[in-house]
Motif scaffolding. Sequence first.
Motif, PDB file in Angstrom:
ATOM      1  N   ASP A 175     -10.923   3.429  38.479  1.00  0.00           N
ATOM      2  CA  ASP A 175     -11.066   2.999  39.872  1.00  0.00           C
ATOM      3  C   ASP A 175     -11.823   1.675  39.925  1.00  0.00           C
ATOM      4  O   ASP A 175     -13.055   1.649  39.837  1.00  0.00           O
ATOM      5  N   PRO A 176     -11.126   0.565  40.065  1.00  0.00           N
ATOM      6  CA  PRO A 176     -11.785  -0.747  40.048  1.00  0.00           C
ATOM      7  C   PRO A 176     -12.698  -1.002  41.239  1.00  0.00           C
ATOM      8  O   PRO A 176     -13.467  -1.968  41.232  1.00  0.00           O
ATOM      9  N   SER A 177     -12.635  -0.161  42.262  1.00  0.00           N
ATOM     10  CA  SER A 177     -13.488  -0.359  43.436  1.00  0.00           C
ATOM     11  C   SER A 177     -14.893   0.211  43.252  1.00  0.00           C
ATOM     12  O   SER A 177     -15.801  -0.123  44.015  1.00  0.00           O
ATOM     13  N   LEU A 178     -15.081   1.059  42.250  1.00  0.00           N
ATOM     14  CA  LEU A 178     -16.348   1.770  42.107  1.00  0.00           C
ATOM     15  C   LEU A 178     -17.249   1.113  41.071  1.00  0.00           C
ATOM     16  O   LEU A 178     -16.866   0.943  39.922  1.00  0.00           O
ATOM     17  N   GLY A 179     -18.454   0.760  41.516  1.00  0.00           N
ATOM     18  CA  GLY A 179     -19.449   0.197  40.622  1.00  0.00           C
ATOM     19  C   GLY A 179     -20.592   1.170  40.393  1.00  0.00           C
ATOM     20  O   GLY A 179     -20.860   2.034  41.228  1.00  0.00           O
ATOM     21  N   ILE A 180     -21.278   1.022  39.269  1.00  0.00           N
ATOM     22  CA  ILE A 180     -22.398   1.885  38.900  1.00  0.00           C
ATOM     23  C   ILE A 180     -23.603   1.020  38.591  1.00  0.00           C
ATOM     24  O   ILE A 180     -23.494   0.002  37.892  1.00  0.00           O
ATOM     25  N   ALA A 181     -24.765   1.420  39.097  1.00  0.00           N
ATOM     26  CA  ALA A 181     -26.016   0.717  38.803  1.00  0.00           C
ATOM     27  C   ALA A 181     -27.068   1.734  38.384  1.00  0.00           C
ATOM     28  O   ALA A 181     -27.131   2.845  38.923  1.00  0.00           O
ATOM     29  N   TYR A 182     -27.903   1.323  37.424  1.00  0.00           N
ATOM     30  CA  TYR A 182     -28.950   2.202  36.906  1.00  0.00           C
ATOM     31  C   TYR A 182     -30.301   1.691  37.416  1.00  0.00           C
ATOM     32  O   TYR A 182     -30.681   0.551  37.127  1.00  0.00           O
ATOM     33  N   PRO A 183     -31.033   2.514  38.159  1.00  0.00           N
ATOM     34  CA  PRO A 183     -32.336   2.062  38.665  1.00  0.00           C
ATOM     35  C   PRO A 183     -33.305   1.790  37.521  1.00  0.00           C
ATOM     36  O   PRO A 183     -33.433   2.606  36.595  1.00  0.00           O
ATOM     37  N   THR A 184     -33.967   0.648  37.574  1.00  0.00           N
ATOM     38  CA  THR A 184     -34.853   0.248  36.484  1.00  0.00           C
ATOM     39  C   THR A 184     -36.289   0.724  36.679  1.00  0.00           C
ATOM     40  O   THR A 184     -37.078   0.672  35.732  1.00  0.00           O
ATOM     41  N   ASP A 185     -36.645   1.158  37.906  1.00  0.00           N
ATOM     42  CA  ASP A 185     -38.008   1.669  38.097  1.00  0.00           C
ATOM     43  C   ASP A 185     -38.149   3.027  37.423  1.00  0.00           C
ATOM     44  O   ASP A 185     -39.121   3.290  36.727  1.00  0.00           O
ATOM     45  N   TYR A 186     -37.176   3.889  37.616  1.00  0.00           N
ATOM     46  CA  TYR A 186     -37.061   5.143  36.874  1.00  0.00           C
ATOM     47  C   TYR A 186     -35.641   5.655  37.053  1.00  0.00           C
ATOM     48  O   TYR A 186     -35.034   5.503  38.103  1.00  0.00           O
ATOM     49  N   THR A 187     -35.103   6.222  36.006  1.00  0.00           N
ATOM     50  CA  THR A 187     -33.779   6.834  36.041  1.00  0.00           C
ATOM     51  C   THR A 187     -33.935   8.303  35.663  1.00  0.00           C
ATOM     52  O   THR A 187     -34.219   8.617  34.506  1.00  0.00           O
ATOM     53  N   LEU A 188     -33.804   9.164  36.651  1.00  0.00           N
ATOM     54  CA  LEU A 188     -33.866  10.589  36.357  1.00  0.00           C
ATOM     55  C   LEU A 188     -32.750  10.973  35.395  1.00  0.00           C
ATOM     56  O   LEU A 188     -31.648  10.415  35.450  1.00  0.00           O
ATOM     57  N   VAL A 189     -33.035  11.921  34.510  1.00  0.00           N
ATOM     58  CA  VAL A 189     -32.025  12.435  33.589  1.00  0.00           C
ATOM     59  C   VAL A 189     -31.955  13.946  33.764  1.00  0.00           C
ATOM     60  O   VAL A 189     -32.943  14.656  33.593  1.00  0.00           O
ATOM     61  N   LEU A 190     -30.789  14.417  34.122  1.00  0.00           N
ATOM     62  CA  LEU A 190     -30.551  15.838  34.331  1.00  0.00           C
ATOM     63  C   LEU A 190     -29.959  16.457  33.072  1.00  0.00           C
ATOM     64  O   LEU A 190     -29.172  15.819  32.370  1.00  0.00           O
ATOM     65  N   SER A 191     -30.332  17.694  32.801  1.00  0.00           N
ATOM     66  CA  SER A 191     -29.715  18.456  31.708  1.00  0.00           C
ATOM     67  C   SER A 191     -29.239  19.790  32.256  1.00  0.00           C
ATOM     68  O   SER A 191     -30.044  20.611  32.704  1.00  0.00           O
ATOM     69  N   ARG A 192     -27.923  19.985  32.278  1.00  0.00           N
ATOM     70  CA  ARG A 192     -27.374  21.248  32.783  1.00  0.00           C
ATOM     71  C   ARG A 192     -27.915  22.411  31.947  1.00  0.00           C
ATOM     72  O   ARG A 192     -27.858  22.365  30.715  1.00  0.00           O
ATOM     73  N   VAL A 193     -28.433  23.408  32.614  1.00  0.00           N
ATOM     74  CA  VAL A 193     -29.078  24.508  31.889  1.00  0.00           C
ATOM     75  C   VAL A 193     -28.120  25.689  31.744  1.00  0.00           C
ATOM     76  O   VAL A 193     -27.256  25.924  32.595  1.00  0.00           O
ATOM     77  N   THR A 194     -28.312  26.415  30.652  1.00  0.00           N
ATOM     78  CA  THR A 194     -27.465  27.570  30.395  1.00  0.00           C
ATOM     79  C   THR A 194     -28.289  28.732  29.872  1.00  0.00           C
ATOM     80  O   THR A 194     -29.307  28.541  29.204  1.00  0.00           O
ATOM     81  N   PHE A 195     -27.849  29.937  30.200  1.00  0.00           N
ATOM     82  CA  PHE A 195     -28.474  31.142  29.671  1.00  0.00           C
ATOM     83  C   PHE A 195     -27.465  32.278  29.697  1.00  0.00           C
ATOM     84  O   PHE A 195     -26.431  32.215  30.362  1.00  0.00           O
TER      85      PHE A 195
END
Length: 357
Positions: A249-269
């Motif tokens: 999709d050429p219309s969609l851009g992504i930017a990474y915040p430089t102050d802090y970038t949260l990182v999620l980890s999908r949890v499993t049990f």
Amino acid sequence: MVSMLALPIGSAFSASTTAPANYPADYQKVIDAANKEGKVVVYSTTDTAAAAPLIKGFQALYPDISVEYNDMNSTELYNRYISEQASSSGSGDVVWSSAMDTGLKLASDYALPYKSPEAGKLPSWAVWKDTVYGTTYEPLVFIYNKRLIKAEEIPTSHATLATLIKGQQDRFKNKVTTYDIEKSALGFMLAVEDMKNDPHYFEHLKDTASAGMVVQSSTGTMLERVSSGENLIGYNILEPYAKTRAMKDPSLGIAYPTDYTLVLSRVTFISKQAKNANAAKLWLDYMLSQKGQDILANQANITSIRDDITGDNDVAGTTQRLGSALKPIPVNDSLLEYLQQNKRLDFLKKWRSITGK
């Protein structure tokens, strides 16, 4: 949504399925018992399309075990699972959730302790009491419409995002989107983690919402709206879904915040009441294994929590790109703090008063 992806039972491969060389000596007993169970039921927030390569790889290794894959949003999964556990009715053998806090809450009440042979390959912050495991390493990003946001306007931090919107409220009226934190358990958790990492969180939230914010319970809806131009900017978007969409999709851009970038980890049990507990162990171990993580990283485009897979879509590669801005959300008891009723309600009330949602 339920997806059944199964290879024929009784395939010629089943007899040759043996325990990996570095696994405990008695692991073959788990495999044999799992083959007799013949099925594993997975409750997940990960889209079926994204999980399909993992399911296919698992069934290539364990062809006598079918996978019943139930794809739900985070709030639906929580409510359904807790209701089924309370009534001791049929439920998921394995839970795999992007809402780390409610996932941990479910595990604290209903999980089967199980030390995976793969646990030592994970970061220490991604393992809780040999029961809950982080499975992915996914930055939270800003998305924007490339046709309608100029290069010099792309937000580079939560502060610049807030400043951009506050300074052009007419232009951004109802054009900024994020999660509905009341309908999305994932959205609520991310808002809380923003508050923990941003000393000016409520000020930034007020400015970001000043033009009127549009909230959704689905990542896919937010991606679609930004791509079409109905919205201009979205925040707290899971990188894997954004990357997958942006690749075509050429219309969609992504930017990474430089102050802090949260990182999620999908949890499993694994559920304490799992009817297919041995098959559940195989599924969990496969997800965490080098082979399973390689599939997540290179076929499902979901960043691996390991650092030994093919390519750079893993912890090491992500750290090389984003460095000290990365703030992984740990799989520990801190996730449970804002699930306490009084704290949850107070946070929701304040968030609503600021955003008008």
